[in-house]
Design an enzyme around this catalytic site. Structure first.
Site, short mmCIF file in Angstrom:
data_model
loop_
_atom_site.label_atom_id
_atom_site.label_comp_id
_atom_site.label_asym_id
_atom_site.label_seq_id
_atom_site.Cartn_x
_atom_site.Cartn_y
_atom_site.Cartn_z
N HIS A 12 0.72 -1.21 -0.01
CA HIS A 12 -0.08 -0.04 -0.16
C HIS A 12 0.80 1.37 -0.04
O HIS A 12 0.51 2.46 0.46
CB HIS A 12 -0.99 0.11 1.00
CG HIS A 12 -0.23 -0.08 2.52
ND1 HIS A 12 -0.86 -0.37 3.82
CD2 HIS A 12 0.92 0.60 2.85
CE1 HIS A 12 0.10 -0.26 4.79
NE2 HIS A 12 0.86 0.21 4.25
N HIS A 59 -2.78 4.43 9.70
CA HIS A 59 -1.36 4.88 10.27
C HIS A 59 -1.46 6.20 10.88
O HIS A 59 -1.07 7.12 10.31
CB HIS A 59 -0.51 5.09 8.72
CG HIS A 59 -0.13 4.05 7.83
ND1 HIS A 59 -1.09 3.35 7.03
CD2 HIS A 59 0.71 3.19 7.69
CE1 HIS A 59 -0.54 2.52 6.42
NE2 HIS A 59 0.54 2.26 6.88
N HIS A 193 9.76 -3.77 4.65
CA HIS A 193 10.46 -2.19 4.66
C HIS A 193 10.70 -1.72 6.10
O HIS A 193 9.95 -2.23 7.21
CB HIS A 193 9.36 -1.41 3.97
CG HIS A 193 8.13 -1.09 4.57
ND1 HIS A 193 7.22 -2.18 4.53
CD2 HIS A 193 7.16 0.01 4.84
CE1 HIS A 193 5.80 -1.92 5.03
NE2 HIS A 193 6.08 -0.55 5.12
N GLU A 240 3.43 -5.59 8.83
CA GLU A 240 1.96 -5.25 8.15
C GLU A 240 1.51 -6.59 7.18
O GLU A 240 0.47 -6.69 7.09
CB GLU A 240 2.45 -4.16 7.03
CG GLU A 240 2.34 -2.72 7.60
CD GLU A 240 2.55 -1.62 6.58
OE1 GLU A 240 2.30 -0.50 7.08
OE2 GLU A 240 2.76 -1.91 5.53
C1 DHB Z 1 5.97 3.97 3.31
C2 DHB Z 1 5.42 2.60 3.27
C3 DHB Z 1 4.45 2.15 4.00
O1 DHB Z 1 3.72 1.08 4.31
C4 DHB Z 1 4.04 3.23 4.87
O2 DHB Z 1 2.89 2.79 5.34
C5 DHB Z 1 4.62 4.64 4.72
C6 DHB Z 1 5.60 4.94 4.02
C7 DHB Z 1 7.20 3.98 2.38
O3 DHB Z 1 7.70 3.25 1.70
O4 DHB Z 1 7.67 5.34 2.41
FE FE Z 2 2.11 1.19 5.79
#
Ligand code: DHB
Ligand code: FE
Length: 284
Positions: A12, A59, A193, A240
């Site tokens: 997402h 978020h 991530h 996530e």
């Molecule tokens: C990023 C990825 C995410 O899942 C999120 O919620 C906020 C930022 C990113 O890659 O910058």
């Molecule tokens: Fe996210």
């Protein structure tokens, strides 16, 4: 009766929404990301679900440290795109399905999943980016969407096992709804991530691809994986991915039926700070 015909799993990444909204989808950096969704867009346009149950995480847009529901179901008539700091995304308002949502809330709570019922909630990139990836930029989203928000932001998130079992309960709840509805369940977020700290920027292709293999072939085994493995291998925000297990738990094979067909599988690095992962599984 209502039935779940397919599961869609997808990242997402907020920058994907920004790329679309700002006319950058055709740029070299973004082209391969959107290309990875072309087959899925064609599939879902033909599939024409009546309702989407969209499992995602907020978020700190609708919720904050003041209120942290582990599982929250959106029962409202509609959900506005959230202002995440630079104005709401220029995407359609999300129309809900209060009747099915209340049915799910009732069935799930009686099935011992203590859902928080939400009647007023803005939806952030966690929900709108998956819709944009699957439907592009329409004037209105093609069907009602029931938001199902999962806390993966503030420790402790639910276990993978709890998520997997919630998916199974969602299937039972859908199948006890009398109207003939074609329902698709989205599990969103991920893949690897980490947005902060010394390991910011972490991406783990090998682990991500093993996760894709496992969620297809051994969701039972995957559901037993502890949080610490997600965080160590896929970064702090890789957690996530537990949300994908909710969509997977709603599929036929783990409920005594046949294995789903893998209609599409996609993996791409990079998009912003993450690896993009995507699956379409069709119940057979
Ligand atoms: C990023 C990825 C995410 O899942 C999120 O919620 C906020 C930022 C990113 O890659 O910058
Ligand atoms: Fe996210």
């Amino acid at each position: 009766m209502a039935r779940i015909t397919a599961g869609v799993a997808t990242s997402h990444v907020p920058a994907i929404g920004a790329a679309l909204d700002n006319g950058k989808a055709g740029e070299d950096y973004w082209k391969p990301v959107f290309a990875g969704y072309e087959a899925s867009k064609a599939w879902i346009a033909a599939e024409q679900p009546d309702v989407i149950i969209l499992v995602y995480n907020d978020h700190a847009s609708a919720f904050s440290l003041e209120l942290i529901p582990t599982f929250a179901i959106g029962c409202a008539e509609e959900f506005a795109p959230a202002d995440e700091g630079w104005g709401p995304r220029p995407v359609p308002t999300v129309v809900g399905h209060p009747q099915l949502a209340w049915h799910l809330a009732e069935q799930l709570i009686l099935d011992e999943f203590d859902m928080t019922i939400v009647n007023n909630m803005d939806v952030d990139h966690g929900l709108t980016v998956p819709l944009s990836l699957m439907f592009g930029q329409p004037d209105a989203w093609p069907c009602p969407v029931i938001p199902l928000a999962v806390n993966v932001v503030q420790y402790p998130p639910p276990t993978g096992n709890r998520c997997f079992n919630l998916g199974k309960a969602i299937r039972r709840a859908v199948e006890s709804y009398p109207e003939d509805l074609k329902v698709v369940v989205f599990g969103t977020g991920g893949m690897s991530h980490q947005l902060q700290g010394p390991r910011a920027g972490l991406i783990n292709r090998e682990w991500d691809n093993a996760f894709l293999d496992k969620i297809i072939n051994d969701p039972d085994g995957l559901s037993k994986m502890p949080h610490i493995d997600y965080v160590r291998e896929a970064g702090s925000e890789g957690i996530e991915l537990v949300m994908w297990l909710i969509a997977r738990g709603a599929m036929s094979d783990v409920n005594g039926g046949h294995k789903p067909k893998v209609l599409h599988r996609f993996y791409h690095v990079p998009a912003s700070n993450t690896a993009v992962g995507h699956l379409v599984l069709e119940n057979t």
